[in-house]
Design a protein around this motif. Sequence first.
Motif, PDB file in Angstrom:
ATOM      1  N   PHE A  81      32.050  12.909 -95.410  1.00 46.25           N
ATOM      2  CA  PHE A  81      32.833  13.606 -94.397  1.00 46.25           C
ATOM      3  C   PHE A  81      31.925  14.505 -93.578  1.00 46.25           C
ATOM      4  N   ILE A  84      30.972  20.929 -93.566  1.00 44.24           N
ATOM      5  CA  ILE A  84      32.003  21.957 -93.673  1.00 44.24           C
ATOM      6  C   ILE A  84      31.449  23.279 -93.153  1.00 44.24           C
ATOM      7  N   ARG A  91      37.497  27.469 -90.948  1.00 46.12           N
ATOM      8  CA  ARG A  91      37.783  26.399 -91.906  1.00 46.12           C
ATOM      9  C   ARG A  91      39.253  26.417 -92.314  1.00 46.12           C
ATOM     10  N   ASN A  95      42.096  23.423 -91.470  1.00 45.56           N
ATOM     11  CA  ASN A  95      42.846  22.747 -92.521  1.00 45.56           C
ATOM     12  C   ASN A  95      44.344  23.036 -92.428  1.00 45.56           C
ATOM     13  N   CYS A 113      37.988  18.293 -98.573  1.00 45.44           N
ATOM     14  CA  CYS A 113      37.186  19.367 -97.985  1.00 45.44           C
ATOM     15  C   CYS A 113      37.117  20.592 -98.890  1.00 45.44           C
ATOM     16  N   ARG A 117      34.104  22.221-101.188  1.00 48.20           N
ATOM     17  CA  ARG A 117      33.701  23.585-100.873  1.00 48.20           C
ATOM     18  C   ARG A 117      33.726  24.454-102.131  1.00 48.20           C
TER      19      ARG A 117
END
Length: 226
Positions: A81, A84, A91, A95, A113, A117
């Motif tokens: 992906f 991030i 972020r 989302n 994601c 993270r």
Amino acid sequence: MSETKFQIDQQIVYPSQGVGKITEVFEKTFRGNPMMYYKIYIESSDMIVMVPVEKAEELGIRSIVSAEEAEKALNSLSDDFEPITSDWKLRYQMNLDLLKKGTIADIAAIVRCLYNRSKVKELPILERKLYDQAKKLLEDEISIAMGMDVKEVESKIHLKLEPPGSQPKIKHIIDDFDDEDDDLMNDVSSSKKEKDDSGDEDEDDSEESSAADDSADFDDSDDDDF
């Protein structure tokens, strides 16, 4: 009068609430005008919500996906992906926007994601809640779509996110040294250290005063974050 897309007893996804079931479709007068409403039971929160039929699509309410779409979303959890961002505010908003769109692919992207993270650094409170919400939503929809037990789906999701022997995808995290997550996590120890470093010339201050100052900083941090 609005046309009803969903039928009584039909299971649906309400992205901001969870997987639910249409228990009633009824007419109600609102400001002198008759309107059709869905009554939806959300099992995960044991809650009933009433949504105007004409607003359902705008709110992202949709049917449960097919088994094929559910499996595709499940498999996507292992995909590579985009990097991030370390800016938690950006972020989180990105989302949150995905959650509002509410497709199963979007929900899977949130889970992927934030899980990756979290392997680099503990998620702030708001992101942790968002992760839990998206993961529960994904588990419930896949369970219904594929006719599987939720616990089995939960195990499959974990295996997709972290196959045995895999390494965290740290290379996909950018600008980690500029991370602002501590603002939301209320890093009291860091705040205290900064105050100690800057307070050398005020050594006559009592420990009680220092503690009171730290407490005030903690409260201000909470107000800024929420």
